[in-house]
Design a protein around this motif. Structure first.
Motif, PDB file in Angstrom:
ATOM      1  N   GLY A   1      54.833  36.050  18.873  1.00 21.02           N
ATOM      2  CA  GLY A   1      53.693  35.225  18.504  1.00 21.02           C
ATOM      3  C   GLY A   1      53.563  35.125  16.999  1.00 21.02           C
TER       4      GLY A   1
ATOM      5  N   GLY B   1      50.952  33.767  13.721  1.00 22.04           N
ATOM      6  CA  GLY B   1      49.622  33.348  13.316  1.00 22.04           C
ATOM      7  C   GLY B   1      49.570  33.111  11.827  1.00 22.04           C
TER       8      GLY B   1
ATOM      9  N   GLU C   1      42.382  37.204  11.136  1.00 22.62           N
ATOM     10  CA  GLU C   1      42.563  35.894  11.759  1.00 22.62           C
ATOM     11  C   GLU C   1      44.034  35.633  12.086  1.00 22.62           C
ATOM     12  OE1 GLU C   1      41.781  31.148  10.714  1.00 22.62           O
ATOM     13  OE2 GLU C   1      40.990  32.723   9.389  1.00 22.62           O
TER      14      GLU C   1
ATOM     15  N   GLY D   1      45.179  38.017  14.892  1.00 21.20           N
ATOM     16  CA  GLY D   1      44.595  37.596  16.160  1.00 21.20           C
ATOM     17  C   GLY D   1      45.292  36.382  16.747  1.00 21.20           C
ATOM     18  N   GLU D   2      45.644  35.436  15.878  1.00 16.27           N
ATOM     19  CA  GLU D   2      46.336  34.239  16.359  1.00 16.27           C
ATOM     20  C   GLU D   2      47.735  34.579  16.861  1.00 16.27           C
ATOM     21  OE1 GLU D   2      47.744  29.778  14.863  1.00 16.27           O
ATOM     22  OE2 GLU D   2      46.496  31.020  13.543  1.00 16.27           O
TER      23      GLU D   2
ATOM     24  N   GLN E   1      47.293  35.925  20.273  1.00 16.68           N
ATOM     25  CA  GLN E   1      46.884  34.853  21.176  1.00 16.68           C
ATOM     26  C   GLN E   1      48.068  33.974  21.563  1.00 16.68           C
ATOM     27  OE1 GLN E   1      44.094  32.117  19.430  1.00 16.68           O
ATOM     28  NE2 GLN E   1      43.443  31.285  21.386  1.00 16.68           N
ATOM     29  N   ARG E   2      48.883  33.617  20.585  1.00 19.37           N
ATOM     30  CA  ARG E   2      50.028  32.750  20.869  1.00 19.37           C
ATOM     31  C   ARG E   2      51.102  33.471  21.687  1.00 19.37           C
ATOM     32  NH1 ARG E   2      50.244  27.908  18.393  1.00 19.37           N
ATOM     33  NH2 ARG E   2      48.682  27.467  16.779  1.00 19.37           N
TER      34      ARG E   2
ATOM     35  N   GLY F   1      50.259  35.469  24.056  1.00 20.57           N
ATOM     36  CA  GLY F   1      49.680  35.694  25.374  1.00 20.57           C
ATOM     37  C   GLY F   1      49.478  37.159  25.671  1.00 20.57           C
TER      38      GLY F   1
ATOM     39  N   GLU G   1      47.004  40.623  24.986  1.00 23.31           N
ATOM     40  CA  GLU G   1      45.694  41.079  24.533  1.00 23.31           C
ATOM     41  C   GLU G   1      45.850  41.903  23.259  1.00 23.31           C
ATOM     42  OE1 GLU G   1      41.813  43.607  26.181  1.00 23.31           O
ATOM     43  OE2 GLU G   1      43.552  43.227  27.487  1.00 23.31           O
ATOM     44  N   ARG G   2      45.005  41.633  22.296  1.00 25.88           N
ATOM     45  CA  ARG G   2      45.131  42.320  21.007  1.00 25.88           C
ATOM     46  C   ARG G   2      44.913  43.816  21.159  1.00 25.88           C
ATOM     47  NH1 ARG G   2      42.642  40.483  15.168  1.00 25.88           N
ATOM     48  NH2 ARG G   2      43.237  42.372  14.029  1.00 25.88           N
TER      49      ARG G   2
END
Length: 309
Positions: free
Chosen positions: A34, A36, A57, A60-61, A64-65, A67, A69-70
């Motif tokens: 992922g 970000g 930020e 986190g992105e 998210q990208r 898929g 969980e942080r």
């Protein structure tokens, strides 16, 4: 995949922050899980609250990208502009340890470029983005840095310095105390202004440095199209960046063999002719830099550093 399998690489500069999430078993660019990005994370020109917000930020992105969980990952490497000193590094390390990663490495934004852009991890790095600096490492691991003093004391040859020189030349042209240049019209069009007096409110803002640096392509375009004022600015800037590398080469024990050169930062990545001009100046002044590599994604080097931590 558990948190023990994950690593983060974060590259933060004067304009943007990029975070990549990957598996420790395969930290190569092609296997990134992922990605970000967010705003600036320069430790000297951005307040710490904004730096950490932008880091949050971007990280986190990336999760998210991917898929995923942080969570707190096994290892993270933060390569941040302005984080070359122990105080800045300790501050980021204290903030990130236990929250972002179990093992946290904080370095300046040159080492990942050196790692990603030289065959054996030694040579010279030149970075010209919003700011500028150079760093060298010899085969024995000795490090030296040149430049990187920030916009008030240095940053010669940076995107901000080049664009600012263009703006100043445009103003001198308008007031007929300098040579005529197309830069005046170009900057007025870019800022959507009818009169030069509007430049005052356009640039004297909280984000002035990033806003000015954003328009550096105007100077390079003018130079390519034959504007003599812009050409002089570009030529002077290339020589200023070359001076950083020449000073480092004189101080390091590189011997007689060619010195690997890694170039990065938005200016050197996007202005190929400028980068060629820089290397030509180095050759003319007796510094043989081979091979020369443009590092488009310095964050790739941070993943490598995180995987080895």
């Amino acid at each position: 995949m558990t948190r023990a399998d994950l690593i983060l690489g974060i590259d933060g500069g004067g304009s943007k922050t990029v975070a990549w999430l990957a598996s420790r078993d395969d930290p190569t660019e092609s296997a990134v899980l992922g990605r970000g990005r967010s705003g600036a994370a320069n430790m000297r020109t951005t307040d710490f609250a904004s730096v950490t917000a932008h880091l949050h930020e971007a990280i986190g992105e990336a999760f998210q990208r991917a898929g995923i969980e942080r969570d707190c990952v096994a290892s993270a490497c933060f390569a941040l502009a302005g984080a070359g000193g122990p105080e800045e590094q300790a501050r980021v390390q204290q903030w990130a340890t236990g929250e972002v990663a179990t093992k946290v490495t904080v370095t300046n934004d040159a080492l990942p470029v050196l790692d990603a852009g030289t065959p054996e991890g030694w040579g010279i790095v030149i970075v010209s983005g919003t700011g500028s600096f150079a760093m060298a490492r010899d085969r024995s691991g000795n490090l030296r840095r040149c430049g990187g003093w920030g916009p008030t004391l240095g940053d010669e040859g940076s995107g901000y310095a080049i664009a600012l020189a263009g703006l100043r030349a445009a103003i001198r042209s308008f007031e007929q105390r300098g040579p005529t240049t197309s830069l005046l019209t170009r900057f007025l069009d870019a800022f959507e202004l009818e009169r030069p007096s509007g430049l005052i409110s356009a640039v004297y803002r909280e984000d002035a440095r990033q806003r000015i640096a954003h328009h550096v392509p105007l100077v390079f375009t003018a130079s390519r199209e034959g504007d003599t004022v812009a050409r002089e600015i570009v030529s002077r800037s290339a020589n200023q960046l070359a001076d950083l590398a020449i000073a480092l080469a004189a101080q390091m024990d590189f011997g007689a063999e060619p010195i690997p050169l890694a170039c990065s930062g938005g200016v050197l990545i996007h202005q190929a002719e400028f980068c060629q001009q820089l290397t030509a100046i180095l050759r003319a002044k007796g510094v043989n830099c081979e091979p020369t590599t443009i590092v488009i994604n310095p964050v790739a080097g941070t993943l490598q550093l995180a995987s080895r931590a």
